[in-house]
Design a protein around this motif. Structure first.
Motif, mmCIF file in Angstrom:
data_model
loop_
_atom_site.group_PDB
_atom_site.id
_atom_site.type_symbol
_atom_site.label_atom_id
_atom_site.label_comp_id
_atom_site.label_asym_id
_atom_site.label_seq_id
_atom_site.Cartn_x
_atom_site.Cartn_y
_atom_site.Cartn_z
ATOM 1 N N LYS A 140 2.086 1.870 -3.481
ATOM 2 C CA LYS A 140 0.966 2.280 -4.355
ATOM 3 C C LYS A 140 0.641 3.750 -4.135
ATOM 4 N N TRP A 141 0.475 4.156 -2.867
ATOM 5 C CA TRP A 141 0.153 5.558 -2.561
ATOM 6 C C TRP A 141 1.303 6.474 -2.911
ATOM 7 N N ASP A 142 2.502 5.996 -2.832
ATOM 8 C CA ASP A 142 3.644 6.830 -3.210
ATOM 9 C C ASP A 142 3.634 7.126 -4.705
ATOM 10 N N ARG A 143 3.341 6.073 -5.481
ATOM 11 C CA ARG A 143 3.275 6.282 -6.944
ATOM 12 C C ARG A 143 2.156 7.253 -7.293
ATOM 13 N N LYS A 144 1.006 7.096 -6.581
ATOM 14 C CA LYS A 144 -0.124 7.965 -6.879
ATOM 15 C C LYS A 144 0.215 9.415 -6.540
ATOM 16 N N ARG A 145 0.904 9.624 -5.386
ATOM 17 C CA ARG A 145 1.271 10.983 -4.977
ATOM 18 C C ARG A 145 2.224 11.596 -5.980
ATOM 19 N N MET A 170 -5.344 14.992 -1.441
ATOM 20 C CA MET A 170 -4.822 13.635 -1.178
ATOM 21 C C MET A 170 -5.602 13.031 -0.037
ATOM 22 N N PRO A 171 -5.890 11.770 -0.220
ATOM 23 C CA PRO A 171 -6.607 11.116 0.861
ATOM 24 C C PRO A 171 -5.682 10.916 2.053
ATOM 25 N N LEU A 201 0.830 -1.202 0.000
ATOM 26 C CA LEU A 201 0.000 0.000 0.000
ATOM 27 C C LEU A 201 0.863 1.250 0.000
ATOM 28 N N ALA A 202 1.964 1.219 0.721
ATOM 29 C CA ALA A 202 2.827 2.390 0.782
ATOM 30 C C ALA A 202 3.405 2.705 -0.600
#
Length: 413
Positions: free
Chosen positions: A388-393, A412-413, A385-386
């Motif tokens: 994934k969220w890093d790529r999204k950010r 950002m969520p 998850l970390a």
């Protein structure tokens, strides 16, 4: 010791040193005198030195007065009594009775240690040796006896004047002359006192001798009077005895005649009595014989019954012992079976506890493994998850840099 202490030739300082041992020497003197004085002669039974005047003890052991001597006697359990004077009945004397004394040192009733008897200040024996000398004179050695100081003092300085030397010599000579005269005066006074004491002792001895002579004369007269009275009583007794003897002889002759007649009658009666007694003894012997036979039969029957009873008791005892042995054997077997059952139960409990412990350990390890699996899965999910969220950010940041209008209002969520 005490004669040296009293002597006029003993210097004052030496007497002061001897004062330290006065208590010990007095105690030793009391102990020896209590053992040696007061014994009785084997041939006459007369006591030797049983009575000793207390005032002589004051002089002998250098006491200050009668009170101190009496207190010392009381301390060492020496008997002191007051008796009338032999020649002067109205005068009372304090004397020591050694035979009635038992030397004993006083002890503390609570702690048990010996209580010492410290002597009083000896003004009459020691302090009188000062002859009026001062403390400075004592320190200079003027009361320490002949030879204790130099006749010619040593000069401290070679420049000392001749006048001072002469005056010092004159002073020393006059002081020596004065001390010598004083010693001669004291010696004369002591000789006079000693002569008076000897005269007094001689007078007392003469009076005692005269009193003893009168007492012996009185005793002799008393013995003669008693001897005369005894002879008179013996003469009267002898006359009475002769009269009584004659009367007794007449009475004995009459008594003898009566006795012979009485003896003849008694002899006849005795013969008849012997015959009757023999007959009675024969009958009594026959009765006793029959009684003994009956008693023997009764005893034999009782012995037989006792033997049977003893046999029954022995049989009963034997059966009781067998029963007791059997009971003990049963109890032993029961105890052995109980012990075995208890051991088996203990083994079973140990096995159950061992299995339960193994199951507990197995469950604990299984729980730990499950927790470890969950933790590993959680870590893996967290890492996924970390990333994934890093790529999204990063993607959103790039888009903002490219065209900010497209992502306006997006958070950002």
């Amino acid at each position: 010791f005490f004669s040296i202490l009293r002597s006029s030739s003993t210097p004052y300082l030496f007497a002061c040193i001897m004062f330290k041992y006065v208590e010990q020497m007095r105690k030793e003197a009391f102990r020896i005198m209590s053992k040696t004085f007061g014994f009785r002669k084997k041939d006459t039974g007369e006591g030797v030195y049983d009575v000793y005047p207390l005032k002589d003890l004051v002089r002998l052991l250098c006491f200050e007065n009668l009170d101190e001597a009496r207190e010392a006697c009381q301390h060492y359990n020496i008997t002191v009594k007051t008796v009338p004077h032999p020649s002067q009945p109205n005068v009372q004397l304090e004397v020591i009775f050694w035979r009635q004394s038992d030397f004993k040192e006083k002890r503390d009733p609570a702690k048990g240690h010996i209580i010492p008897l410290h002597p009083q200040k000896m003004n009459r024996v020691i302090e009188s040796k000062l002859n009026g000398a001062t403390k400075l004179a004592i320190c200079r050695g003027e009361v320490s006896g002949v030879g204790a100081i130099l006749d010619k003092p040593i000069s401290r300085s070679p420049r000392k004047s001749l006048e001072s030397d002469v005056s010092s010599r004159l002073l020393v000579r006059s002081e020596s002359r004065r001390r010598k005269l004083e010693e001669e005066r004291i010696q004369r006074e002591r000789e006079i006192a000693e002569a008076q004491r000897i005269a007094e002792a001689k007078r007392i001895a003469d009076e005692e001798k005269l009193r003893r002579g009168r007492e012996e004369k009185r005793l002799k007269e008393e013995l003669l009077r008693k001897e005369r009275e005894r002879k008179e009583r013996e003469a009267r007794k002898e006359a009475a005895r002769k009269a009584a003897k004659e009367k007794e002889e007449a009475r004995q002759r009459e008594e003898k005649r009566r006795y012979e007649a009485h003896q003849a009658a008694l002899k006849r009666e005795a013969e008849e009595k012997i015959q009757r007694e023999q007959e009675r003894q024969r009958q009594e012997a026959e009765r006793i014989r029959r009684k003994q036979e009956i008693e023997l039969q009764r005893r034999q029957e009782a012995e037989r019954k006792a033997a049977e009873e003893l046999k029954r008791l022995e049989e009963r005892r034997r059966k009781a012992e067998e029963e007791l042995q059997r009971q003990k054997e049963l109890e032993r077997k029961a105890a052995e079976e109980a012990r075995k059952r208890k051991e088996m139960e203990l083994l079973r409990l140990r096995e159950e506890r061992k299995k339960a412990e193994e199951m507990r350990i197995e469950m604990e390890w299984e729980t730990k493994l499950n927790n470890a699996r969950k933790f590993i899965v959680l870590q893996r999910w967290k890492s996924l998850l970390a990333s994934k969220w890093d790529r999204k950010r990063r993607t959103i940041a790039c888009l903002e840099n490219l065209d900010p209008t497209r992502v306006k209002g997006y958070t950002m969520p």
